[in-house]
Design a protein around this motif. Sequence first.
Motif, PDB file in Angstrom:
ATOM      1  N   GLU A  33       0.828  -1.209   0.000  1.00  0.00           N
ATOM      2  CA  GLU A  33       0.000   0.000   0.000  1.00  0.00           C
ATOM      3  C   GLU A  33       0.864   1.262   0.000  1.00  0.00           C
ATOM      4  OE1 GLU A  33      -3.099   0.473   2.787  1.00  0.00           O
ATOM      5  OE2 GLU A  33      -4.341  -1.115   1.937  1.00  0.00           O
ATOM      6  N   ASN A  34       0.288   2.325  -0.530  1.00  0.00           N
ATOM      7  CA  ASN A  34       0.953   3.641  -0.563  1.00  0.00           C
ATOM      8  C   ASN A  34       2.278   3.603  -1.313  1.00  0.00           C
ATOM      9  OD1 ASN A  34      -1.125   4.804   1.077  1.00  0.00           O
ATOM     10  ND2 ASN A  34      -0.149   3.891   2.881  1.00  0.00           N
ATOM     11  N   ASP A  35       2.278   2.839  -2.414  1.00  0.00           N
ATOM     12  CA  ASP A  35       3.431   2.789  -3.317  1.00  0.00           C
ATOM     13  C   ASP A  35       4.684   2.216  -2.648  1.00  0.00           C
ATOM     14  OD1 ASP A  35       4.317   3.186  -5.963  1.00  0.00           O
ATOM     15  OD2 ASP A  35       5.408   4.992  -5.375  1.00  0.00           O
ATOM     16  N   GLN A  36       4.475   1.367  -1.638  1.00  0.00           N
ATOM     17  CA  GLN A  36       5.615   0.738  -0.976  1.00  0.00           C
ATOM     18  C   GLN A  36       6.200  -0.374  -1.849  1.00  0.00           C
ATOM     19  OE1 GLN A  36       6.988   1.539   2.246  1.00  0.00           O
ATOM     20  NE2 GLN A  36       5.788   3.352   1.715  1.00  0.00           N
ATOM     21  N   SER A  37       7.485  -0.627  -1.688  1.00  0.00           N
ATOM     22  CA  SER A  37       8.148  -1.727  -2.389  1.00  0.00           C
ATOM     23  C   SER A  37       8.247  -2.937  -1.470  1.00  0.00           C
ATOM     24  CB  SER A  37       9.558  -1.319  -2.828  1.00  0.00           C
ATOM     25  OG  SER A  37       9.515  -0.280  -3.777  1.00  0.00           O
ATOM     26  N   TYR A  38       8.126  -4.121  -2.057  1.00  0.00           N
ATOM     27  CA  TYR A  38       8.313  -5.362  -1.309  1.00  0.00           C
ATOM     28  C   TYR A  38       9.749  -5.807  -1.518  1.00  0.00           C
ATOM     29  CZ  TYR A  38       7.230  -9.986   0.605  1.00  0.00           C
ATOM     30  OH  TYR A  38       7.194 -11.127   1.381  1.00  0.00           O
ATOM     31  N   MET A  39      10.498  -5.921  -0.429  1.00  0.00           N
ATOM     32  CA  MET A  39      11.935  -6.144  -0.536  1.00  0.00           C
ATOM     33  C   MET A  39      12.387  -7.451   0.110  1.00  0.00           C
ATOM     34  SD  MET A  39      13.337  -2.239   0.023  1.00  0.00           S
ATOM     35  CE  MET A  39      12.538  -1.962   1.593  1.00  0.00           C
ATOM     36  N   GLU A  40      11.423  -8.340   0.382  1.00  0.00           N
ATOM     37  CA  GLU A  40      11.764  -9.608   1.020  1.00  0.00           C
ATOM     38  C   GLU A  40      12.283 -10.623  -0.009  1.00  0.00           C
ATOM     39  OE1 GLU A  40      11.344 -10.036   4.373  1.00  0.00           O
ATOM     40  OE2 GLU A  40      10.557  -8.000   4.583  1.00  0.00           O
ATOM     41  N   PHE A  41      13.149 -11.519   0.468  1.00  0.00           N
ATOM     42  CA  PHE A  41      13.583 -12.702  -0.289  1.00  0.00           C
ATOM     43  C   PHE A  41      14.392 -12.387  -1.545  1.00  0.00           C
ATOM     44  CE2 PHE A  41       9.318 -13.578   1.566  1.00  0.00           C
ATOM     45  CZ  PHE A  41       9.754 -14.338   2.637  1.00  0.00           C
ATOM     46  N   CYS A  42      14.887 -11.158  -1.651  1.00  0.00           N
ATOM     47  CA  CYS A  42      15.636 -10.764  -2.845  1.00  0.00           C
ATOM     48  C   CYS A  42      16.892 -10.004  -2.450  1.00  0.00           C
ATOM     49  CB  CYS A  42      14.763  -9.890  -3.748  1.00  0.00           C
ATOM     50  SG  CYS A  42      15.650  -9.114  -5.123  1.00  0.00           S
ATOM     51  N   GLU A  68       3.030  -2.968  -6.191  1.00  0.00           N
ATOM     52  CA  GLU A  68       1.742  -3.570  -6.504  1.00  0.00           C
ATOM     53  C   GLU A  68       1.482  -3.527  -8.010  1.00  0.00           C
ATOM     54  OE1 GLU A  68      -1.291  -1.434  -4.402  1.00  0.00           O
ATOM     55  OE2 GLU A  68      -0.611   0.513  -5.108  1.00  0.00           O
ATOM     56  N   VAL A  69       0.790  -4.549  -8.489  1.00  0.00           N
ATOM     57  CA  VAL A  69       0.514  -4.673  -9.922  1.00  0.00           C
ATOM     58  C   VAL A  69      -0.386  -3.542 -10.396  1.00  0.00           C
ATOM     59  CG1 VAL A  69      -0.498  -6.157 -11.700  1.00  0.00           C
ATOM     60  CG2 VAL A  69       0.801  -7.170  -9.820  1.00  0.00           C
ATOM     61  N   GLU A  70      -1.381  -3.211  -9.573  1.00  0.00           N
ATOM     62  CA  GLU A  70      -2.303  -2.119  -9.889  1.00  0.00           C
ATOM     63  C   GLU A  70      -2.490  -1.233  -8.665  1.00  0.00           C
ATOM     64  OE1 GLU A  70      -5.218  -4.619 -12.982  1.00  0.00           O
ATOM     65  OE2 GLU A  70      -5.970  -3.939 -11.033  1.00  0.00           O
ATOM     66  N   ALA A  71      -2.565   0.061  -8.889  1.00  0.00           N
ATOM     67  CA  ALA A  71      -2.811   0.993  -7.788  1.00  0.00           C
ATOM     68  C   ALA A  71      -4.282   0.992  -7.386  1.00  0.00           C
ATOM     69  CB  ALA A  71      -2.379   2.396  -8.175  1.00  0.00           C
ATOM     70  N   GLY A 120      -8.220  -1.299  -8.435  1.00  0.00           N
ATOM     71  CA  GLY A 120      -8.797  -2.401  -9.192  1.00  0.00           C
ATOM     72  C   GLY A 120      -8.581  -3.736  -8.505  1.00  0.00           C
ATOM     73  N   GLN A 121      -8.834  -4.814  -9.238  1.00  0.00           N
ATOM     74  CA  GLN A 121      -8.809  -6.160  -8.673  1.00  0.00           C
ATOM     75  C   GLN A 121      -7.454  -6.525  -8.082  1.00  0.00           C
ATOM     76  OE1 GLN A 121      -9.692  -9.251 -11.502  1.00  0.00           O
ATOM     77  NE2 GLN A 121      -9.985 -10.830  -9.937  1.00  0.00           N
ATOM     78  N   LEU A 122      -6.379  -6.044  -8.684  1.00  0.00           N
ATOM     79  CA  LEU A 122      -5.041  -6.435  -8.244  1.00  0.00           C
ATOM     80  C   LEU A 122      -4.346  -5.358  -7.414  1.00  0.00           C
ATOM     81  CD1 LEU A 122      -3.791  -8.338 -11.416  1.00  0.00           C
ATOM     82  CD2 LEU A 122      -4.642  -9.288  -9.264  1.00  0.00           C
ATOM     83  N   GLU A 123      -5.123  -4.448  -6.879  1.00  0.00           N
ATOM     84  CA  GLU A 123      -4.562  -3.454  -5.957  1.00  0.00           C
ATOM     85  C   GLU A 123      -3.955  -4.175  -4.754  1.00  0.00           C
ATOM     86  OE1 GLU A 123      -6.056   0.306  -3.158  1.00  0.00           O
ATOM     87  OE2 GLU A 123      -7.432  -0.653  -4.580  1.00  0.00           O
ATOM     88  N   GLY A 124      -2.737  -3.807  -4.394  1.00  0.00           N
ATOM     89  CA  GLY A 124      -2.074  -4.416  -3.245  1.00  0.00           C
ATOM     90  C   GLY A 124      -1.486  -5.785  -3.508  1.00  0.00           C
ATOM     91  N   HIS A 125      -1.561  -6.242  -4.760  1.00  0.00           N
ATOM     92  CA  HIS A 125      -1.062  -7.573  -5.118  1.00  0.00           C
ATOM     93  C   HIS A 125       0.272  -7.502  -5.857  1.00  0.00           C
ATOM     94  CE1 HIS A 125      -5.297  -8.519  -4.396  1.00  0.00           C
ATOM     95  NE2 HIS A 125      -4.995  -9.809  -4.415  1.00  0.00           N
ATOM     96  N   MET A 126       1.032  -8.576  -5.741  1.00  0.00           N
ATOM     97  CA  MET A 126       2.251  -8.753  -6.526  1.00  0.00           C
ATOM     98  C   MET A 126       2.163 -10.101  -7.244  1.00  0.00           C
ATOM     99  SD  MET A 126       4.891  -9.573  -3.389  1.00  0.00           S
ATOM    100  CE  MET A 126       4.646 -11.012  -2.316  1.00  0.00           C
ATOM    101  N   LYS A 127       2.881 -10.218  -8.336  1.00  0.00           N
ATOM    102  CA  LYS A 127       2.882 -11.456  -9.114  1.00  0.00           C
ATOM    103  C   LYS A 127       3.716 -12.505  -8.384  1.00  0.00           C
ATOM    104  CE  LYS A 127       4.009 -13.068 -13.806  1.00  0.00           C
ATOM    105  NZ  LYS A 127       4.588 -12.637 -15.106  1.00  0.00           N
ATOM    106  N   ALA A 128       3.123 -13.667  -8.121  1.00  0.00           N
ATOM    107  CA  ALA A 128       3.804 -14.703  -7.338  1.00  0.00           C
ATOM    108  C   ALA A 128       5.132 -15.116  -7.966  1.00  0.00           C
ATOM    109  CB  ALA A 128       2.894 -15.920  -7.175  1.00  0.00           C
ATOM    110  N   ASN A 129       5.170 -15.217  -9.281  1.00  0.00           N
ATOM    111  CA  ASN A 129       6.385 -15.677  -9.957  1.00  0.00           C
ATOM    112  C   ASN A 129       7.514 -14.654  -9.948  1.00  0.00           C
ATOM    113  OD1 ASN A 129       6.468 -18.391 -10.869  1.00  0.00           O
ATOM    114  ND2 ASN A 129       4.856 -17.955 -12.355  1.00  0.00           N
ATOM    115  N   ASP A 130       7.261 -13.473  -9.380  1.00  0.00           N
ATOM    116  CA  ASP A 130       8.317 -12.463  -9.262  1.00  0.00           C
ATOM    117  C   ASP A 130       9.063 -12.550  -7.931  1.00  0.00           C
ATOM    118  OD1 ASP A 130       7.783 -11.400 -11.742  1.00  0.00           O
ATOM    119  OD2 ASP A 130       6.536  -9.754 -10.993  1.00  0.00           O
ATOM    120  N   ILE A 131       8.569 -13.396  -7.015  1.00  0.00           N
ATOM    121  CA  ILE A 131       9.084 -13.381  -5.645  1.00  0.00           C
ATOM    122  C   ILE A 131       9.580 -14.765  -5.230  1.00  0.00           C
ATOM    123  CG2 ILE A 131       8.588 -12.692  -3.267  1.00  0.00           C
ATOM    124  CD1 ILE A 131       8.138 -10.461  -5.251  1.00  0.00           C
ATOM    125  N   PHE A 132      10.712 -14.781  -4.538  1.00  0.00           N
ATOM    126  CA  PHE A 132      11.309 -16.043  -4.093  1.00  0.00           C
ATOM    127  C   PHE A 132      10.996 -16.313  -2.619  1.00  0.00           C
ATOM    128  CE2 PHE A 132      13.748 -14.472  -7.710  1.00  0.00           C
ATOM    129  CZ  PHE A 132      13.659 -15.573  -8.558  1.00  0.00           C
TER     130      PHE A 132
END
Length: 209
Positions: A114-123, A140-143, A145-157
């Motif tokens: 949320e709030n344009d934060q970056s997810y920095m875990e596992f990388c 987040e994939v979308e600011a 809509g349906q994918l607000e607050g979501h990230m693509k699973a295949n992008d994260i380890f």
Amino acid sequence: GEGVCGELIDKALFRLLAPNAKHPFTYEGFCSAIDHYNSRHAEKVFRMGTRQQRIGELTAFLGMASHETDGFIAPREYLACGDNVVVDGELYCVPCTSEDYNFDTHTCGISMLENDQSYMEFCQPYTTPPKGCTCEYVKEVEASGQLEGHMKANDIFFGRGSIQISNNFNYIRASATMTGSKDTFCEEPELLSTVETYSWGVGIFIWVE
């Protein structure tokens, strides 16, 4: 599972030990993963030592795997991807803190994105091939809509598998050992959550290696 499945454990015993097991944690997948590992290594998992020692190792492995997977039902780490959705065949996750995650409903109250934060875990972005899968911090994939607050699973380890493996530098090692290519799990981490042989196999990899 030559020398293990049908000898140390059969489908009935597996069902007794793992009554709630869901895909990818099937008995057939477990046996396939044992064969997959043993065909590539001189030291055979669950086939070394006396029968009692082998049963002890097998029991210990399944106990740890049960703990890691919440009773063989969760192939992915809850906080990273317990709250998820599939859109057009692609899995998206809501990353969450333990304070904001509901372990009963597996929903996240506030996404870490949320709030344009970056997810920095596992990388570790500076750990690149051949020492680590290429990765970067994600947003987040979308600011909205349906994918607000979501990230693509295949992008994260994040943690996946019967005994969870995580981080880009561990995925590349598992990929090279288990598939013969460093690219396999780097390009598609979700294989460890969806392909039975790999979901079980990565746990065996961690257990033995």
